[in-house]
Design a protein around this motif. Structure first.
Motif, PDB file in Angstrom:
ATOM      1  N   TYR A 150       0.848  -1.197   0.000  1.00  0.00           N
ATOM      2  CA  TYR A 150       0.000   0.000   0.000  1.00  0.00           C
ATOM      3  C   TYR A 150       0.883   1.245   0.000  1.00  0.00           C
ATOM      4  O   TYR A 150       1.896   1.290   0.707  1.00  0.00           O
ATOM      5  CB  TYR A 150      -0.902  -0.011   1.234  1.00  0.00           C
ATOM      6  N   PRO A 151       0.587   2.272  -0.780  1.00  0.00           N
ATOM      7  CA  PRO A 151      -0.553   2.437  -1.707  1.00  0.00           C
ATOM      8  C   PRO A 151      -0.171   2.130  -3.158  1.00  0.00           C
ATOM      9  O   PRO A 151      -0.367   2.950  -4.010  1.00  0.00           O
ATOM     10  CB  PRO A 151      -0.896   3.909  -1.548  1.00  0.00           C
ATOM     11  N   ASN A 152       0.394   1.033  -3.490  1.00  0.00           N
ATOM     12  CA  ASN A 152       0.868   0.613  -4.816  1.00  0.00           C
ATOM     13  C   ASN A 152       2.358   0.899  -4.997  1.00  0.00           C
ATOM     14  O   ASN A 152       2.796   1.456  -6.003  1.00  0.00           O
ATOM     15  CB  ASN A 152       0.067   1.282  -5.944  1.00  0.00           C
ATOM     16  N   CYS A 170      -2.641  -5.668  -4.469  1.00  0.00           N
ATOM     17  CA  CYS A 170      -1.887  -4.810  -3.558  1.00  0.00           C
ATOM     18  C   CYS A 170      -2.180  -5.207  -2.109  1.00  0.00           C
ATOM     19  O   CYS A 170      -3.352  -5.342  -1.718  1.00  0.00           O
ATOM     20  CB  CYS A 170      -2.264  -3.349  -3.799  1.00  0.00           C
ATOM     21  N   SER A 171      -1.127  -5.389  -1.324  1.00  0.00           N
ATOM     22  CA  SER A 171      -1.295  -5.669   0.097  1.00  0.00           C
ATOM     23  C   SER A 171      -1.867  -4.433   0.803  1.00  0.00           C
ATOM     24  O   SER A 171      -1.596  -3.292   0.414  1.00  0.00           O
ATOM     25  CB  SER A 171       0.057  -6.047   0.716  1.00  0.00           C
ATOM     26  N   LYS A 172      -2.631  -4.661   1.846  1.00  0.00           N
ATOM     27  CA  LYS A 172      -3.245  -3.548   2.579  1.00  0.00           C
ATOM     28  C   LYS A 172      -2.260  -2.877   3.526  1.00  0.00           C
ATOM     29  O   LYS A 172      -2.536  -1.810   4.064  1.00  0.00           O
ATOM     30  CB  LYS A 172      -4.458  -4.053   3.361  1.00  0.00           C
ATOM     31  N   GLN A 173      -1.103  -3.516   3.741  1.00  0.00           N
ATOM     32  CA  GLN A 173      -0.116  -2.956   4.652  1.00  0.00           C
ATOM     33  C   GLN A 173       0.776  -1.931   3.955  1.00  0.00           C
ATOM     34  O   GLN A 173       1.101  -2.082   2.780  1.00  0.00           O
ATOM     35  CB  GLN A 173       0.779  -4.067   5.230  1.00  0.00           C
ATOM     36  N   SER A 174       1.165  -0.919   4.694  1.00  0.00           N
ATOM     37  CA  SER A 174       2.201  -0.020   4.206  1.00  0.00           C
ATOM     38  C   SER A 174       3.510  -0.789   4.172  1.00  0.00           C
ATOM     39  O   SER A 174       3.618  -1.900   4.705  1.00  0.00           O
ATOM     40  CB  SER A 174       2.332   1.191   5.128  1.00  0.00           C
TER      41      SER A 174
END
Length: 722
Positions: free
Chosen positions: A108-110, A147-151
């Motif tokens: 996140y965010p891509n 995309c993973s939700k984690q930063s």
């Protein structure tokens, strides 16, 4: 004692067939090919970093183990076979290249991040990606869009809780889209990430990026215990024609390379050098003494109609010119370099369709970038075996721009190809002949001639011929007669004793001029499962034979045979019959046609053209084709008499004298009628006197000239052009 150091070439951002956007071979063989590609570029270690998956590295390990086990088993049975030797070379390549396990994860965010792992934790990575990062099906597909939700920092925390210190992070292509520096911008999130000690290195393309980031992170806000390393990697996706390790890093190390040595080495600026530092040195070696055609692009890689034509000329030119290069200078192009290389590859694959012949060939794109604002790509040809034309012109590169080739230059190209194909004997003949070259304006007659002949190979003009490749059965009962050259005339197979009749130009034997081809059978012997051909078809044999089949019959031969049948809709406007078939056969035997195939397609055999193109070079003028049948019939009749007379295995003295006379008469018939065939061909295609002379000069130089055309060349030219 001083410890000896050595330099290791690394590429730590490489994709395999497990990535959904991999452009190379996606089968399991793709892994062996991937390893070979990097070994060929003298790379010592890579990291397989597929999108959101570790499957590529796992499959690589399976292929490595399978290659070792297969080699062990086969070598135990026979360690000298070519297959075992190939397996041995493959295993040696696998063992020579050190491969680290890794994943390129979309956070996140891509933002793309690369995690490299110690082998001891690889078994846990799939579960980490699937459950801890919730990447779902993307783990199996190797899909970067999920995309993973984690930063990134949260992702590193999860990785640390799972793997401890058995992983580290590389930030790929930091200065471009989906790169951490570019995407995060100024603010706390970027500061937090670049201070994180688990981030060992940043991958860059533009050297200015290193200067800019280094100046920024020296601020106390970004203070780190260990310095941030900077590396270059290729982000290789297996694109055709693009060299692997186009960007790389050199690590100076005294210890054997493993996970911990790699991590400690990347953060020591004194031990890492990047490929941009060697660019000018490599570029100088690459282009030394090689002509270049240069094209400049600014802001966008846009190809307008005029530039496409210029690029096609340049491509034609470097194909014909050996070591010449096309150079593309790109200024201020914003796209990622890997994407630009793929666009260039697609462009030059498409440009091949503009050339004649348009058969595919291999080329290589080499990159020499110092920054993203100044990119340099070079297109070179690996190997070319054909003369190429564009709009009927042979282009060459001897200076800064492609030029229409003068006569001597095309002669040189054809000579070089023939040297590769047939060796030094014909090369010497070419060199001798070139001293007496007849110049026609400033261009070889191949230009005008190909313009007349190429439409004959067009699918639009040829019509729907019926092609059939025969692979005839060669009965065991005939094997003892393999040395016999058997003639075929008017539908009969007749045994010829070895030594009575010679094979013509193939064996450099001149006492018998063969119009038919060698095939094997006995008259009256029952067929043993051979394939049938005819009626009213043309049989075309490797190495120059062509004859018509008057009626249906079985063919026996120890080589493939093409049967070409003129259907009722063959494009000549009339139903095919014996006369038309005979005329077609005469056309295929024309020495001029041999010259044409030799000059443009680098073959002296129409069989090759049929096998490759599945079409035949036939004029659409039925009157012309029928006119040739008269001369072909005369030759076949004379040859039939020879073949019949020589069928007796034990001729007496009188019969031998009669055979000698028949052969003499046959040779005269061949010369007379082939001269008439050639005359009709040249008249039909409207050749000038100079072009006729040049064709026959080259025919003689290349040893493709079967028949005496006339008492003198001048007399023949006069006959044709009167």
């Amino acid at each position: 004692m001083k410890i000896k150091e050595h330099s290791l070439k690394l590429d730590l951002h490489v994709h395999s067939p497990a990535s959904i956007d991999f452009l190379g071979n996606k089968s399991v063989r793709g892994y062996a090919e991937l390893v070979k590609a990097f070994v060929d570029e003298e790379v010592d270690a890579i990291a397989i970093t597929d999108h959101n998956t570790i499957n590529g590295y796992l499959e690589y390990r399976r292929q490595l183990d399978a290659a070792k086990e297969t080699y062990r088993l086969m070598a135990a049975r026979d360690d000298s076979s070519s297959v075992v030797n190939d397996l041995k070379c493959e295993v040696e390549r696998f063992e020579r290249l050190l491969v680290f396990p890794g994943v390129e994860i979309t956070a996140y965010p891509n933002i793309h991040v690369i995690l490299l792992f110690d082998d001891c934790v690889v078994s846990q990575v799939t579960d980490f990606l699937t459950n801890d990062l919730d990447l779902g099906e993307a783990v199996q597909r190797g899909d970067p869009k999920k995309c993973s939700k984690q930063s990134v920092v949260a992702l590193l925390d999860l990785a640390a809780s799972r793997f401890g210190d058995r992983f580290f992070c590389i930030l790929p292509h930091v200065e471009t889209s989906k790169g951490a520096w570019e995407e995060l911008g100024k603010g706390a999130a970027r500061v937090e990430l670049f201070r994180d000690e688990r981030v060992v290195a940043a991958q860059f393309s533009n050297p200015d990026t290193v200067k800019h980031i280094s100046q920024t992170v020296t601020d106390n806000t970004y203070k780190r215990k260990a310095p941030l390393g900077f590396i270059q990697c290729s982000d290789y996706h297996g694109a055709p024609n693009i060299k692997p390790a186009s960007q790389f890093s050199i690590l100076t190390e005294s210890k054997p390379l493993d996970f911990d040595v790699l991590r400690s080495g990347l953060i020591d600026p004194s031990r890492v050098r990047c490929s941009h530092e060697f660019v000018e040195e490599r570029l100088e070696r690459f282009v030394k003494d090689r002509p270049q055609v240069v094209f400049d692009f600014t802001n966008k890689l846009e190809i307008e109609t005029g530039m496409r034509k210029d690029l096609a000329r340049a491509l034609c030119g470097i194909l014909n010119s050996g070591d010449a290069l096309i150079r593309l200078n790109l200024f201020n192009i914003a796209d990622e370099t890997s994407r630009i290389a793929e666009q260039i590859s697609a462009l030059f694959q498409d440009l091949q369709n503009d050339l004649d012949p348009d058969e595919k060939f291999s080329f290589t794109i080499s990159q020499f970038h110092q920054s993203t604002s100044r990119q340099r790509y070079f297109i070179s040809i690996n190997r070319n075996s054909k003369l190429r034309l564009l709009d009927g012109i042979c282009w060459v590169v001897d200076g800064p721009k492609p030029q229409p080739a003068p006569a001597w230059r095309i002669e040189q190209i054809v000579a070089k190809v023939h040297y590769q194909r047939v060796g030094k004997t014909k090369q010497k003949a070419l060199e001798s002949a070139s001293t007496h070259l007849i110049r026609v304006s400033n261009a070889f007659p191949a230009m005008a001639i190909s313009a007349r002949l190429e439409p004959l190979l067009s699918r639009n003009r040829c019509g729907p011929f019926e092609f059939k490749m025969l692979d005839p059965n060669y009965p065991s009962s005939l094997r003892d007669d393999f040395g016999c050259l058997n003639g075929y005339a008017d539908g009969d197979f007749i045994q010829i004793r070895s030594g009575d009749l010679k094979g013509g130009r193939q064996n450099e034997q001149r006492d018998y001029y063969r119009f038919s081809a060698p095939i094997f059978n006995y008259r009256g012997r029952k067929a043993e499962g051979g394939e049938s051909a005819g009626p009213n078809s043309v049989l075309v044999f490797p190495e120059g034979g062509a004859i018509y089949a008057k009626r249906q019959m079985v063919v026996h031969a120890p080589f493939p045979v093409f049967e070409v049948k003129l259907s009722a809709e063959h494009g000549l406007g009339t139903k095919a019959d014996e006369e038309m078939t005979l005329g077609f056969t005469a056309w295929l035997k024309s020495s001029f046609l041999l010259w044409y195939l030799n000059s443009v397609y680098q073959t002296d055999d129409v069989f090759d053209i049929m096998a490759e193109k599945r079409r035949v070079p036939l004029t659409s003028d039925s009157k012309f084709i029928r006119s040739l049948s008269v001369f072909a019939k005369n030759i076949v009749t004379a040859e039939h008499a020879v073949l019949t007379a020589t069928a007796n295995e034990h001729p007496n003295k009188e019969e031998r004298a009669r055979i000698s006379e028949l052969i003499k008469n046959h040779n005269e018939s061949v010369r007379d009628n082939m001269r008439l065939i050639e005359r009709e061909v040249f008249r039909h295609l409207a050749f000038s006197p100079d072009e006729i002379r040049e064709v026959y000069r080259v025919l003689r130089a290349l040893d493709l000239y079967d028949y005496e055309i006339s008492s003198t060349l001048d007399e023949f030219v006069k006959e044709v052009t009167s």
